[in-house]
Design an enzyme around this catalytic site. Sequence first.
Site, short mmCIF file in Angstrom:
data_model
loop_
_atom_site.label_atom_id
_atom_site.label_comp_id
_atom_site.label_asym_id
_atom_site.label_seq_id
_atom_site.Cartn_x
_atom_site.Cartn_y
_atom_site.Cartn_z
N GLU A 9 -9.20 -10.66 1.79
CA GLU A 9 -10.44 -10.36 1.06
C GLU A 9 -10.77 -11.37 -0.03
O GLU A 9 -11.93 -11.69 -0.26
CB GLU A 9 -10.37 -8.96 0.39
N ASP A 82 -6.44 -5.37 2.83
CA ASP A 82 -5.53 -4.43 2.14
C ASP A 82 -5.08 -3.29 3.07
O ASP A 82 -5.82 -2.88 3.97
CB ASP A 82 -6.22 -3.85 0.91
N ASP A 84 -5.14 -0.07 3.43
CA ASP A 84 -5.68 1.27 3.23
C ASP A 84 -6.91 1.45 4.12
O ASP A 84 -7.26 0.57 4.91
CB ASP A 84 -6.02 1.52 1.75
N GLU A 86 -10.10 1.40 3.47
CA GLU A 86 -11.15 0.40 3.26
C GLU A 86 -10.74 -0.95 3.84
O GLU A 86 -11.54 -1.65 4.44
CB GLU A 86 -11.47 0.27 1.77
N TYR A 299 1.21 -2.74 -3.75
CA TYR A 299 -0.19 -2.32 -3.64
C TYR A 299 -0.51 -1.19 -4.62
O TYR A 299 0.26 -0.22 -4.75
CB TYR A 299 -0.49 -1.89 -2.22
N ARG A 301 -3.12 0.97 -4.85
CA ARG A 301 -3.84 2.20 -4.48
C ARG A 301 -2.92 3.05 -3.63
O ARG A 301 -2.79 2.85 -2.43
CB ARG A 301 -5.14 1.87 -3.73
N HIS A 344 1.86 4.38 1.36
CA HIS A 344 2.48 3.22 0.74
C HIS A 344 3.53 3.66 -0.26
O HIS A 344 3.57 4.82 -0.67
CB HIS A 344 1.44 2.37 0.00
#
Length: 691
Positions: A9, A82, A84, A86, A299, A301, A344
């Site tokens: 990203e 990432d 997740d 999203e 990570y 989140r 995670h």
Amino acid sequence: MADYLVIVESPAKAKTIKKYLGKKYQVKASMGHVRDLPKSQMGVNVDKQFEPKYITIRGKGPVLKELKSAAKKAKQVYLAADPDREGEAIAWHLAHSLEIDENSKCRVVFNEITKDAIKESFKHPRTINKDLVDAQQARRVLDRLVGYKISPLLWKKVKKGLSAGRVQSVAVRLIIERENEIRNFQPEEYWTIEGTFLKDNETFEGSFYGISGKKQKLNNQQEVDKILNQLAGNEFKAEKVNKRERKRNPAPPFTTSSLQQEAARKLNFRARKTMMIAQQLYEGIDLGGREGTVGLITYMRTDSTRVSNTARQEAYHYIEESYGKEFIGPVRKNKNTERAQDAHEAIRPTSVYRDPKSLKSVLSRDQYRLYKLIWERFVASQMAPAVLDTVTVHLVNNDVEFRATGSQVKFKGFMKVYIESRDDQKEEKDKILPPIEEGTMVQAKDIKPNQHFTQPPPRYTEARLVKSLEELGIGRPSTYAPTLDTIQRRGYVTLDNRRFVPTELGEIVIDLLKEYFPEIIDVKFTAKMEDNLDSIEEGKNHWISIIDEFYDGFEKRLKKAEKEMEDVEVKDEPAGITCEKCGSEMVYKMGRYGKFLACSNFPNCRNTKPILKEIGVKCPKCKKGNIVERKSKKRRTFYGCDRYPECDFISWDKPLERPCPKCKGMLVEKKKKKGTQVQCTECDYKEEVQQ
């Protein structure tokens, strides 16, 4: 030419990963999403099973063109967004835009950006997880249906620029309900009796407990006087002395929610700032020397407190080397919340051997402070419990019982590194009692009754609100920071002394939603919808059926609201002063940052002024003006002269009316973690911290 193309990203993440992969790999950044639903329209076809209409995001054309060119030349393209929902959605959109088979092993995920983690992840590429993509797509479609159907209605009936959303509306409702509790609160009187006791020239404190061993509340002065009259002299007998050993366990390592809460309490960070800095620490910091750019934390989140065996063993070695074997803690079970997805690990340093002190020179001040918090919390979570000796002495005089308690840390354990903070909780300190045996007589030096009144529940801070949303199952780790940001930008709430206060506009909108769309702001309904989204991710439900079930009732309510909802006028409140430019009356208006003064003759007169709050202090510089409270561009409170720009006096600390008793200079209130300290700006005079 590189054989393999890796797409992430951000440029920072690309730079960190590039150095681990070698010359055969080219690493490029997509700069986040490349496709999304259009902003100018809902972008969801309700008649075609809620089919989303995706377009290339404005400004992303050149980025996408560059990625397409690189993808055509590469033997294999890896999508490393990432780990997740999203991130999976970004990978899926990239696959579609670059014409990559989503069923090919093109997806690479890692929980930390370190050499070992990156190398291992590229050994095990996988296909794009469509369940994760569908869960994210369902969230976007659901939020579009709510936002793009209700918002125009609010624009038409109330005011332009308003919005409604599943999570944001519930958050505003919680803030309003708390404010109503405060408004309706009836304080109740209660009393305490505090005693100062003397034993062998040592004093200690004790409090009234009850009569004949039974606990008793004191509701008024008559009950207090009755207790005081029952006392026979100043001698108390230590009828019972209880001694016990107590263990205190460390807090688990951080989740997204607990990190935001603790950063707010200990560092005064807003949720958005916490996540921005955590992202920087995750994506990589240039440490110089041999290591170069490396990700410092896992990570950020996550809703799990799980820690990998490798990280745990490394922590144990560090603890033994730094503090001793006795400080190593047992393997603890994960204390995840009921709704935790556990996708995670917890947020932790990628290597515990990168201690904060060694990185201070390469980190910014805020990066250092947040990294130190994460590092200390993780290390402490793997350490032994603290052991405290506690003593309770039962002091009796004519059946009136006082109790004195003392505690002393016998073995610090994890407390040597870190202690978790709590909202409105005083720091635990050693409170040592003199040696007292059962049957010993002690002297009461002073017995003092105190009147109190119960206090209303406190307003929500960001930390409290995040905690409540998590406990209620509203939103997920990635949604808390943007939600808090949105409800302030829309003017539904303001921050007063770092606590949320609802605006009139916020209350009007929530009242309308309660009447016409009760499910949107229903806590249980919203939490159930979050569970439904999780079930899509787990492959238990299809996303279209979940949206269809919701939309059936929602559409009926929407039609009813369009017919029956009356126009609501948000009246401007008269300010009681006239405009110095045109002579019209000034009124209070609601803006992005709360209320401000504006001329009622708008648009003919565009005069606006901030609302200045006087603090009752004369300006110490010009001696003519008054000191007023102001806000900086970053919404930080400061104090200045109301004659600005004629007088340029400013102070970040609140000036006091009384002068310094030592040098007659200006006294100011300085905010400290433990309260407020009064000190002089001219000399070294200070007053004790007020708790």
